[in-house]
Design an enzyme around this catalytic site. Structure first.
Site, short mmCIF file in Angstrom:
data_model
loop_
_atom_site.label_atom_id
_atom_site.label_comp_id
_atom_site.label_asym_id
_atom_site.label_seq_id
_atom_site.Cartn_x
_atom_site.Cartn_y
_atom_site.Cartn_z
CE1 TYR A 1 0.75 0.30 4.42
CE2 TYR A 1 -1.31 -0.88 4.77
CZ TYR A 1 -0.14 -0.33 5.27
OH TYR A 1 0.12 -0.41 6.60
CD GLU A 2 0.16 6.24 1.21
OE1 GLU A 2 -0.04 7.13 0.39
OE2 GLU A 2 -0.72 5.85 2.03
#
Lengths: 560, 560
Positions: free
Chosen positions: B424-425
Site C-alpha cells: 500500500y501507499e
C-alpha cells in the site's frame, strides 16, 4: 517436468541401467506423470482452500480432518500411490524414487496440508523395513508401505527442538519384552486424525540408565490401536494454532506408560532415523519447489489478465493500460521464480535418481558417487528451495498488488503454508552447518571438490557453461586456498566456520543452479522462449548473489 | 530512540532553530517519548492479539472493531495524541513532525491493525487544511485534526489499483452545488467502524465530460453522517478476508449518488492527494521500522531464554545446551535486524526533521535542501524498510524454530501483518520507479548527486566513514559515467531504466544505511556493545548487497 526428466537428465536411460527399473522408459514415466497429475488436480487440489479455512479440528482428543480429506486419502492409498516406490514384496509397485519425487512435488503444489499426511510414510517404511524385528515387520510393514495406516515421527519435545539429544521421554522395560513409554512430544504432524483406521507412531525415547545426549536415545513403535483392537495410552492433548498449514494437525502427544516395541538396537535410535534423512530432506525440498511452482502459476495467470499503467514503450492510449506482464518489475519477479523452479527440478530429480542409483547400481564406485551427491546436495536443496518457496511466493504475491494480501486469490495461503518448510526436518541454518561443518571441513573439502569436478565434466562450451565453469573455478580456488586453510587453522576462532555456514550453502546453491541452467540450455528444445526467459532470469536476477556470498565469506575470514 | 534523536541527529538543536519549535529541547522530547511509550504499552499493545484473532467483524453494513479498540481510541484522541503535530489554531498541539513519527513507530510496533485507524488522519487533515473551502473547513477541519472523527482515503477501485487514472467513480453536479457520487471503492482502510461517531471520506471521482486518465480526477468529501444527523448514501458492502492486519477493516465501499462537496479545483484531485504523499510514505516506512523492532524484541528475548545445542567453543557438558543467543546463526539474524532498525530510525527521524524544516525554516535555500531530502529519501525509506519488516520479521521467526510458526508467540502475526506495507501507499516497485524514473533521470541525477555530496560532508575520518565514502564515490561514478549516459542515450531501449529501478533503490538504501551507521558510530556513547554489535552486523550482513546491486545494474546496462 517431462522435459527435464527426459531431455535434461536422460532419466529413462539412467534408470534402465538399474536392473529393477529396466522397464522405466519415457512412456512409463510420462504415464505416471499423467496419472499422478490427474489424481492431484481432480482429487487433492480442490480441497486446499477448505484445508486452510476450516482446518483440522481437535475435540476431546480426537481430530477431525477438513472436508473431503479422508475420502481423498482413502482413494489415494487404494489406488496404490503411497506404495509407488516401495518394494513389491512389501506390497509396493517398485517404481523408481524419482517418480515418487515428481508425485510429491505435484501434491505439495496442490495441497501442502493434505500432503503432510502421506509425506511421512516413506521414512517410516524405510525405518521399519531396515530396523524392526520380523515380528514387528509382519504386523506393520505392509500396512505402512501401502499407506493403509499412516505413521508419525515423534521426535521433538517442548525443550528439545533442533537438539534431540535433550529428549526426556522415558522407556521402561516391561515384563513381556515391551517398553512403557512416558513423556510428551510436540509438533507431531498427523499425530491424530481420521484419515486411516490406525496410526503407527515411531518414538525417540530414553532407556533407564542410558547416557545423556544423543547416544542415549532408542527408537520405539507404538500404534494407536493394538492388534486386539485395544487403544494404546497415547493421547493427543491438543493441536497447535499455526501461521498456515491448517490442513495438517500439529499435535501435542502424551505417552502415559504406553506399551511399545523397540525398533533396532538400544542407543541407536538416532542412527535409525538419520538413515532416512536424505530422503526426508529431499521431500521437503520438493515441497519448496511445488509450492513455488503453484505461486508462480497463480501470479503468471494474473499477470496475463490484469491491466495497470502503461508499460515502458507502450502504445496504449491515455486512459488505457497494459497487461502487467509487460511491466519489467513484474517480469523480473516471474522470470526469477521460473528460474528457481526449473533449476530446482533439475537438482531435485537428479538427487532422486542418485537415490535410485545408490539403491540399485551394481558398481560400488558408482554408488559412492551417488552417495556423495546425496550427502552434499540434499541439505542445499532443502535449505535453498524452501527459503525460495517462501520468499518467491511472497514475490508472486506482490504481482497481485493489494489483491495478493486478500485470501480470495489463494496466493497468501502459499506464503503462510510454505514458511514452515524452512524450519522442519532440520532448520535451514542446520542444513548449512551440516554442509560446511559436518560434510566439508572434516575431509578437507575432498568430497565437495570432487562433486564440483564431476559437475564440470557435464558442462559444454556455450556461454552459459563458461560462466558456470568460471564460478566453479572461482569457488574451488576460494575453498582450497582461502576458506579451508583459514577455517581449519590451529588459531582459528572456534566459531569461525559457523559464521560462514549460511553464505557457504547459498554459494553452493548458486553453483548448482548455474550447472542446472547450463544443462537445461544444452538440452534439445531449450531454445523455446519459455526456457530462454527463465535462463535469462537466472543469470540476471539470481546468480549475482554468488559473488556477494563469496565476498561475505572472504570478509568474515578476514575479520575472524 | 532518544539516543538517535539527541546524540546522532541533534534533533533538539535542529528544531529549536525553527521559530514554532523554540521550546523543543531534549527534555520536552524525552517527555513526549516517555508519555507516548506509556500510553502505547499500557493501552494499545495489549489489544494486538485479539485484534488478530477476533478481528474486525462485518454485519449488515456495520463493522464491529475488536474488543477494547473503541475505548483505546477514545482515550487516544481525548488525550490529544492525533493532534500532536497539528497547528494550534486547528486544535492541535503544534509539536514537531518528528515526535509524531516516533509516536507512530511505537504504535505500529505495538498494534499495526489498531494504528491504521488514526494513521490516515494526518493526510486527511493536510488535505482539508490546504484544499477545502472555508465552509468545509469550519465543519471538518478541527474534528479531523483532533481525531474526534476518523477519516478515509477512497482511491482504489476494483480495476484501478496502482493506476488511479483508471478510476470510474462518477461525480454529477447537484442543484445545491454539491455532487452526487456513484461508484465502488475497494481496499478502504477504516471505511466503516465503531471507533468514532462520524467518519469523513475523501473520494477520488470523475466529473462528467472530464478527460480520461489522471487529469480527469477530482477530490470530494462525504461524511458518514451529515450535520443534521442524516446518513449519507455510503455503504460498506463487506470487508476483506486478509493474510493479516485483521484489526483493521479493509472495506468495499459503495457510493449510491452520495451527496458530496468538492475539495480543491476540478481536475486537480490527484495533486491534492500527492501533496501529502511524502508524509504518508514516511508513515509507512515508520510502520516497517516499528514492526521490525517488535519482531527483534521478541526474538532477542527468546534467544536469551531458549537453550539448544552447544555453541561453538562451548564448555557445556554432554546433555547440556547453550542459550541460542550464543549461536552464530542466531546472532547473525539478530544483529542484522538491529542494524536495519537503528539505521532506519536515523533515516526516518531525519526525514521527519526535514519535513519540519520544510514547513518552518526561514531560509528558502535550506527549505530546498529539505525538500530534496524528502523527495529522494522517502521512497527509499518506504520501500526498503517495509521490505525489511517482512523479511526481517520472518528471520526473527526463524529464531523460534517450530515455535515461531505457532500463533502463541506472536511472531508469526508480525510477519503476516507487515506484508501489506510492501504494497500500500504505492507498491515498493512503484517507489523504485519514482526514485529512478521520476526523480533521478529527468534532472540528469543532479538532485541525487547533490544529496550524496551533502551526506559525505557529514562523514568523519573513522573506518566506517571511509567505507561509506568509498561506497558513495563508487555509486556517484557509476551513476554519472555509466548509468545516466546509457539509460538516457537516444538508442536506449524504452524499458531499460525500468529494469534497473529495483536495484537502484536498494543501492541507495544501502548508502543511506552506511551513512546512518557512520553517523551513529561518531556519536558519543556509540562504543557501547549494543551499538557495536549492530554496526558490525550492518557491515557484515547487510552492506555486501551494495556491490551486488551495482553489479546487477552494470550487467543490465550491458545487456539492454
Amino acid at each position: 517436468m517431462m522435459f527435464i526428466l527426459q531431455q535434461v537428465l536422460q532419466a529413462p536411460q539412467q534408470l534402465q541401467a538399474l536392473p529393477p527399473h529396466a522397464e522405466a522408459d519415457a512412456d512409463l514415466m510420462q504415464q505416471v506423470l499423467d496419472e499422478s497429475g490427474k489424481f492431484v488436480a481432480e482429487v487433492v487440489a480442490p480441497l486446499n482452500r477448505d484445508g486452510d479455512e476450516i482446518g483440522a479440528q481437535w475435540k476431546d482428543g480426537a481430530v477431525t480432518m477438513p472436508p473431503g480429506f479422508r475420502d481423498a486419502y482413502q482413494a489415494f492409498w487404494q489406488a496404490g500411490w503411497p506404495a509407488l516406490a516401495c518394494a513389491p514384496e512389501d506390497g509396493g509397485q517398485g517404481l523408481p524414487a524419482v517418480l515418487e519425487a515428481t508425485l510429491y512435488e505435484m501434491l505439495s503444489a496442490a495441497n501442502h496440508g493434505w500432503t503432510m499426511a502421506p509425506g511421512l510414510l516413506h521414512g517410516a517404511y524405510e525405518c521399519i523395513k531396515h530396523h524392526a524385528s520380523d515380528e514387528l515387520k509382519s504386523a506393520y510393514l505392509e500396512k505402512v508401505a501401502t499407506g493403509e495406516w499412516l505413521a508419525t515421527m515423534c521426535l521433538t519435545e517442548p525443550h528439545a527442538g533442533s537438539d534431540l539429544g535433550l529428549c526426556r521421554t522415558k522407556a521402561v522395560p516391561m515384563a513381556d519384552g515391551r517398553y512403557a513409554l512416558s513423556g510428551t512430544k510436540i509438533f507431531i504432524s498427523g499425530g491424530e486424525h481420521d484419515l486411516t483406521d490406525n496410526i503407527v507412531h515411531l518414538v525417540l525415547a530414553r532407556l533407564p540408565d542410558s547416557p545423556p545426549g544423543p547416544k542415549g536415545l532408542s527408537l520405539f513403535l507404538v500404534p494407536k490401536f493394538y492388534a486386539d483392537g485395544t487403544r494404546s495410552a497415547v493421547v493427543c492433548e491438543r493441536i497447535e494454532e499455526k501461521m498456515g498449514l491448517h490442513g495438517s494437525p500439529t499435535c501435542v502427544m502424551r505417552f502415559d506408560e504406553a506399551a511399545a516395541w523397540i525398533v533396532g538396537e538400544p542407543g541407536k535410535g538416532l542412527n535409525a532415523m538419520f538413515i532416512m534423512m536424505n530422503a526426508a530432506r529431499l521431500h521437503v525440498g520438493l515441497q519448496g519447489i511445488g509450492l513455488l511452482e503453484a505461486a508462480w502459476q497463480k501470479a503468471d495467470a494474473y499477470s496475463k489478465e490484469r491491466r495497470q499503467m502503461r508499460a515502458p514503450g507502450s502504445s496504449a492510449k491515455a486512459g488505457e493500460a497494459d497487461l502487467i506482464e509487460a511491466h519489467p518489475a513484474v517480469r523480473r519477479i516471474l522470470d526469477a521464480q521460473r528460474a528457481w523452479v526449473d533449476a530446482g527440478r533439475v537438482v531435485a530429480y537428479r538427487t532422486a535418481l542418485e537415490l535410485d542409483v545408490l539403491k540399485h547400481h551394481g558398481d560400488a564406485a558408482r554408488r559412492e558417487v551417488a552417495n556423495r551427491w546425496c550427502a552434499l546436495v540434499t541439505p542445499v536443496l532443502k535449505s535453498a528451495w524452501t527459503d525460495q518457496a517462501f520468499h518467491g511466493a511472497s514475490a508472486c504475491l506482490q504481482v497481485f498488488g493489494g489483491h495478493g494480501f486478500v485470501r480470495e486469490w489463494g496466493i497468501e495461503q502459499i506464503v503462510r503454508d510454505s514458511r514452515v518448510a524452512m524450519i522442519y526436518e532440520g532448520t535451514n541454518e542446520i542444513q548449512a552447518i551440516d554442509l560446511l561443518l559436518r560434510k566439508t571441513l572434516p575431509d578437507g573439502g575432498a568430497a565437495l571438490l570432487k562433486l564440483l569436478d564431476e559437475l564440470q565434466t557435464e558442462l559444454g562450451l556455450d556461454l552459459s557453461s563458461q560462466r558456470t565453469r568460471a564460478g566453479m573455478e572461482r569457488f574451488t580456488a576460494f575453498l582450497r586456498d582461502r576458506l579451508l586453510p583459514r577455517a581449519t587453522a590451529k588459531d582459528a576462532p572456534a566459531d569461525l566456520a559457523n559464521w560462514l555456514a549460511d553464505d557457504f550453502l547459498r554459494a553452493v546453491a548458486m553453483l548448482l543452479m548455474a550447472w542446472a541452467w547450463s544443462r537445461i540450455g544444452a538440452a534439445p528444445g531449450a531454445d523455446a522462449p519459455r526456457w530462454q526467459a527463465a535462463q535469462t532470469g537466472f543469470w540476471r536476477w539470481v546468480w549475482p548473489e554468488f559473488d556477494m556470498r563469496v565476498a561475505m565469506m572472504d570478509a568474515t575470514l578476514s575479520a575472524g
